[in-house]
Scaffold this motif. Structure first.
Motif, PDB file in Angstrom:
ATOM      1  N   LEU A 118      11.003  -9.208 -23.410  1.00  0.00           N
ATOM      2  CA  LEU A 118      11.144  -8.278 -24.608  1.00  0.00           C
ATOM      3  C   LEU A 118      10.461  -8.957 -25.894  1.00  0.00           C
ATOM      4  CD1 LEU A 118      14.319  -6.290 -25.279  1.00  0.00           C
ATOM      5  CD2 LEU A 118      13.249  -7.420 -27.070  1.00  0.00           C
ATOM      6  N   PHE A 119      10.998  -9.894 -26.246  1.00  0.00           N
ATOM      7  CA  PHE A 119      10.358 -10.758 -27.331  1.00  0.00           C
ATOM      8  C   PHE A 119       8.879 -11.198 -27.228  1.00  0.00           C
ATOM      9  CE2 PHE A 119      14.970 -11.615 -28.495  1.00  0.00           C
ATOM     10  CZ  PHE A 119      15.177 -10.718 -29.493  1.00  0.00           C
ATOM     11  N   GLU A 120       8.579 -11.552 -26.164  1.00  0.00           N
ATOM     12  CA  GLU A 120       7.293 -12.202 -25.699  1.00  0.00           C
ATOM     13  C   GLU A 120       6.178 -10.972 -25.851  1.00  0.00           C
ATOM     14  OE1 GLU A 120       9.861 -14.687 -23.492  1.00  0.00           O
ATOM     15  OE2 GLU A 120       9.805 -12.830 -24.115  1.00  0.00           O
ATOM     16  N   LYS A 121       6.718  -9.672 -25.567  1.00  0.00           N
ATOM     17  CA  LYS A 121       5.998  -8.774 -25.660  1.00  0.00           C
ATOM     18  C   LYS A 121       6.218  -7.755 -26.913  1.00  0.00           C
ATOM     19  CE  LYS A 121       3.936  -9.985 -22.017  1.00  0.00           C
ATOM     20  NZ  LYS A 121       2.758 -10.799 -22.178  1.00  0.00           N
ATOM     21  N   ASN A 122       6.616  -8.236 -27.823  1.00  0.00           N
ATOM     22  CA  ASN A 122       7.030  -7.760 -29.279  1.00  0.00           C
ATOM     23  C   ASN A 122       7.552  -6.253 -29.047  1.00  0.00           C
ATOM     24  OD1 ASN A 122       5.849  -9.912 -30.527  1.00  0.00           O
ATOM     25  ND2 ASN A 122       4.004  -9.427 -29.824  1.00  0.00           N
ATOM     26  N   GLN A 123       8.527  -6.100 -28.283  1.00  0.00           N
ATOM     27  CA  GLN A 123       9.215  -4.897 -27.948  1.00  0.00           C
ATOM     28  C   GLN A 123      10.469  -4.500 -28.769  1.00  0.00           C
ATOM     29  OE1 GLN A 123       9.528  -3.518 -23.950  1.00  0.00           O
ATOM     30  NE2 GLN A 123       7.848  -4.673 -23.352  1.00  0.00           N
ATOM     31  N   GLU A 124      10.848  -5.817 -29.561  1.00  0.00           N
ATOM     32  CA  GLU A 124      12.178  -5.617 -30.114  1.00  0.00           C
ATOM     33  C   GLU A 124      12.579  -4.424 -31.044  1.00  0.00           C
ATOM     34  OE1 GLU A 124       9.726  -8.728 -32.241  1.00  0.00           O
ATOM     35  OE2 GLU A 124      10.102  -7.984 -30.152  1.00  0.00           O
ATOM     36  N   SER A 125      11.443  -3.961 -31.822  1.00  0.00           N
ATOM     37  CA  SER A 125      11.245  -2.968 -32.594  1.00  0.00           C
ATOM     38  C   SER A 125      11.657  -1.698 -31.888  1.00  0.00           C
ATOM     39  CB  SER A 125      10.096  -2.705 -33.481  1.00  0.00           C
ATOM     40  OG  SER A 125       9.020  -2.223 -32.626  1.00  0.00           O
ATOM     41  N   ASN A 126      11.632  -1.525 -30.545  1.00  0.00           N
ATOM     42  CA  ASN A 126      11.929  -0.282 -29.777  1.00  0.00           C
ATOM     43  C   ASN A 126      13.546  -0.050 -29.421  1.00  0.00           C
ATOM     44  OD1 ASN A 126       9.189   0.154 -29.489  1.00  0.00           O
ATOM     45  ND2 ASN A 126       9.041  -1.026 -27.676  1.00  0.00           N
ATOM     46  N   PHE A 127      14.248  -0.990 -29.908  1.00  0.00           N
ATOM     47  CA  PHE A 127      15.731  -0.993 -29.723  1.00  0.00           C
ATOM     48  C   PHE A 127      16.363  -0.939 -31.034  1.00  0.00           C
ATOM     49  CE2 PHE A 127      13.320  -3.120 -26.253  1.00  0.00           C
ATOM     50  CZ  PHE A 127      13.687  -2.147 -25.474  1.00  0.00           C
ATOM     51  N   ASP A 128      17.514  -0.294 -30.939  1.00  0.00           N
ATOM     52  CA  ASP A 128      18.711  -0.273 -32.007  1.00  0.00           C
ATOM     53  C   ASP A 128      19.232  -1.693 -32.188  1.00  0.00           C
ATOM     54  OD1 ASP A 128      18.281   2.372 -32.700  1.00  0.00           O
ATOM     55  OD2 ASP A 128      19.522   2.916 -30.919  1.00  0.00           O
ATOM     56  N   ALA A 129      19.231  -2.394 -31.146  1.00  0.00           N
ATOM     57  CA  ALA A 129      19.917  -3.961 -31.194  1.00  0.00           C
ATOM     58  C   ALA A 129      19.459  -4.503 -30.079  1.00  0.00           C
ATOM     59  CB  ALA A 129      21.425  -3.829 -31.354  1.00  0.00           C
ATOM     60  N   VAL A 130      19.609  -5.861 -29.927  1.00  0.00           N
ATOM     61  CA  VAL A 130      18.978  -6.514 -28.929  1.00  0.00           C
ATOM     62  C   VAL A 130      20.285  -7.757 -28.483  1.00  0.00           C
ATOM     63  CG1 VAL A 130      17.412  -8.222 -27.782  1.00  0.00           C
ATOM     64  CG2 VAL A 130      16.498  -6.369 -29.260  1.00  0.00           C
ATOM     65  N   VAL A 131      20.491  -7.962 -27.514  1.00  0.00           N
ATOM     66  CA  VAL A 131      21.399  -8.943 -26.997  1.00  0.00           C
ATOM     67  C   VAL A 131      20.626  -9.962 -26.228  1.00  0.00           C
ATOM     68  CG1 VAL A 131      23.274  -9.330 -25.054  1.00  0.00           C
ATOM     69  CG2 VAL A 131      23.283  -7.185 -26.773  1.00  0.00           C
ATOM     70  N   LEU A 132      20.765 -11.057 -26.605  1.00  0.00           N
ATOM     71  CA  LEU A 132      19.963 -12.168 -25.965  1.00  0.00           C
ATOM     72  C   LEU A 132      21.069 -13.022 -25.080  1.00  0.00           C
ATOM     73  CD1 LEU A 132      17.495 -14.144 -25.737  1.00  0.00           C
ATOM     74  CD2 LEU A 132      18.453 -15.146 -27.578  1.00  0.00           C
ATOM     75  N   VAL A 133      20.800 -13.243 -23.927  1.00  0.00           N
ATOM     76  CA  VAL A 133      21.513 -13.784 -22.608  1.00  0.00           C
ATOM     77  C   VAL A 133      20.840 -15.351 -22.566  1.00  0.00           C
ATOM     78  CG1 VAL A 133      22.740 -13.694 -20.664  1.00  0.00           C
ATOM     79  CG2 VAL A 133      22.108 -11.703 -21.634  1.00  0.00           C
ATOM     80  N   THR A 134      21.843 -16.287 -22.957  1.00  0.00           N
ATOM     81  CA  THR A 134      21.509 -17.733 -22.687  1.00  0.00           C
ATOM     82  C   THR A 134      22.315 -18.433 -21.702  1.00  0.00           C
ATOM     83  OG1 THR A 134      22.543 -18.493 -24.513  1.00  0.00           O
ATOM     84  CG2 THR A 134      20.465 -17.569 -24.949  1.00  0.00           C
ATOM     85  N   ALA A 135      21.736 -19.687 -21.386  1.00  0.00           N
ATOM     86  CA  ALA A 135      22.284 -20.702 -20.583  1.00  0.00           C
ATOM     87  C   ALA A 135      21.927 -21.967 -21.223  1.00  0.00           C
ATOM     88  CB  ALA A 135      22.587 -20.398 -18.847  1.00  0.00           C
ATOM     89  N   SER A 136      22.526 -22.934 -20.580  1.00  0.00           N
ATOM     90  CA  SER A 136      21.803 -24.503 -20.763  1.00  0.00           C
ATOM     91  C   SER A 136      20.695 -24.426 -20.008  1.00  0.00           C
ATOM     92  CB  SER A 136      22.914 -25.324 -20.591  1.00  0.00           C
ATOM     93  OG  SER A 136      23.295 -25.723 -19.214  1.00  0.00           O
ATOM     94  N   GLU A 137      19.890 -25.368 -20.262  1.00  0.00           N
ATOM     95  CA  GLU A 137      18.675 -25.709 -19.629  1.00  0.00           C
ATOM     96  C   GLU A 137      18.817 -26.133 -18.029  1.00  0.00           C
ATOM     97  OE1 GLU A 137      14.236 -27.775 -19.975  1.00  0.00           O
ATOM     98  OE2 GLU A 137      15.542 -27.412 -21.753  1.00  0.00           O
ATOM     99  N   VAL A 138      20.101 -27.140 -18.036  1.00  0.00           N
ATOM    100  CA  VAL A 138      20.483 -27.431 -16.946  1.00  0.00           C
ATOM    101  C   VAL A 138      20.851 -26.535 -15.899  1.00  0.00           C
ATOM    102  CG1 VAL A 138      22.128 -29.070 -15.755  1.00  0.00           C
ATOM    103  CG2 VAL A 138      21.156 -29.613 -17.799  1.00  0.00           C
ATOM    104  N   THR A 139      21.771 -25.409 -16.305  1.00  0.00           N
ATOM    105  CA  THR A 139      22.189 -24.458 -15.604  1.00  0.00           C
ATOM    106  C   THR A 139      21.117 -23.324 -15.109  1.00  0.00           C
ATOM    107  OG1 THR A 139      24.379 -24.294 -16.822  1.00  0.00           O
ATOM    108  CG2 THR A 139      23.711 -22.405 -15.523  1.00  0.00           C
TER     109      THR A 139
END
Length: 164
Positions: A118-139
């Motif tokens: 989503l961010f890499e292709k600059n699509q964030e402006s197409n949404f009312d909000a964005v949720v970013l899901v993350t985890a540790s690099e090890v996980t």
């Protein structure tokens, strides 16, 4: 009183961060979720729209079951510029699917688009909000390397094309 417009939520995160788990949580409460990865799988299937194009553009990656993602990754490993050619084929097809989804669920109060890049292709402006899901690099690395047909080299290729 006019109806409140549909709230359009983008859901994103790098590979193996937990996007599918979060998407399923929303599905479980009745929220429609469009998933880019699922759509790509359909496009790459035996009768998929991308497969029909890849037969001409990248015939070595097409098998009797559709586009072989491992062969496709191997091709990108050899020449990362091929990724741009693939995106020029796949992204317009995904855009059409996203529009169809929006039309189908236009009366819902909320719809979600699960888009890894989503961010890499600059699509964030197409949404009312964005949720970013993350985890540790090890996980993340542990989860990825447990997957069938993904090697350490494949993981590094994917990470190279996604934001941290």
């Amino acid at each position: 009183m006019s109806k409140k417009p549909t709230f359009i939520l983008g859901l994103t995160g790098s590979i193996a961060m937990g996007k599918t788990t979060v998407s399923n949580m929303f599905r479980d409460i009745g929220v429609p979720v469009w998933c880019a990865d699922n759509e790509v799988n359909m496009l790459y299937s035996k009768t998929g729209a991308a497969t029909k194009i890849f037969v001409k553009e990248f015939p070595n990656v097409v098998t009797e079951t559709g586009v072989d993602k491992k062969k496709l990754r191997d091709l990108i490993h050899k020449d990362n510029a091929i990724l741009k050619k693939i995106e020029k084929i796949v992204h317009p097809l995904l855009s059409g699917s996203k529009n169809s989804f929006a039309n189908l669920y236009k009366k819902n109060p909320i719809i979600i688009y699960d888009i890894p890049l989503l961010f890499e292709k600059n699509q964030e402006s197409n949404f009312d909000a964005v949720v970013l899901v993350t985890a540790s690099e090890v996980t993340q690395k542990t989860r990825v390397l447990r997957r069938k047909n993904i090697t350490e080299k494949d993981f590094q290729l994917i990470k190279r094309n996604q934001l941290n």
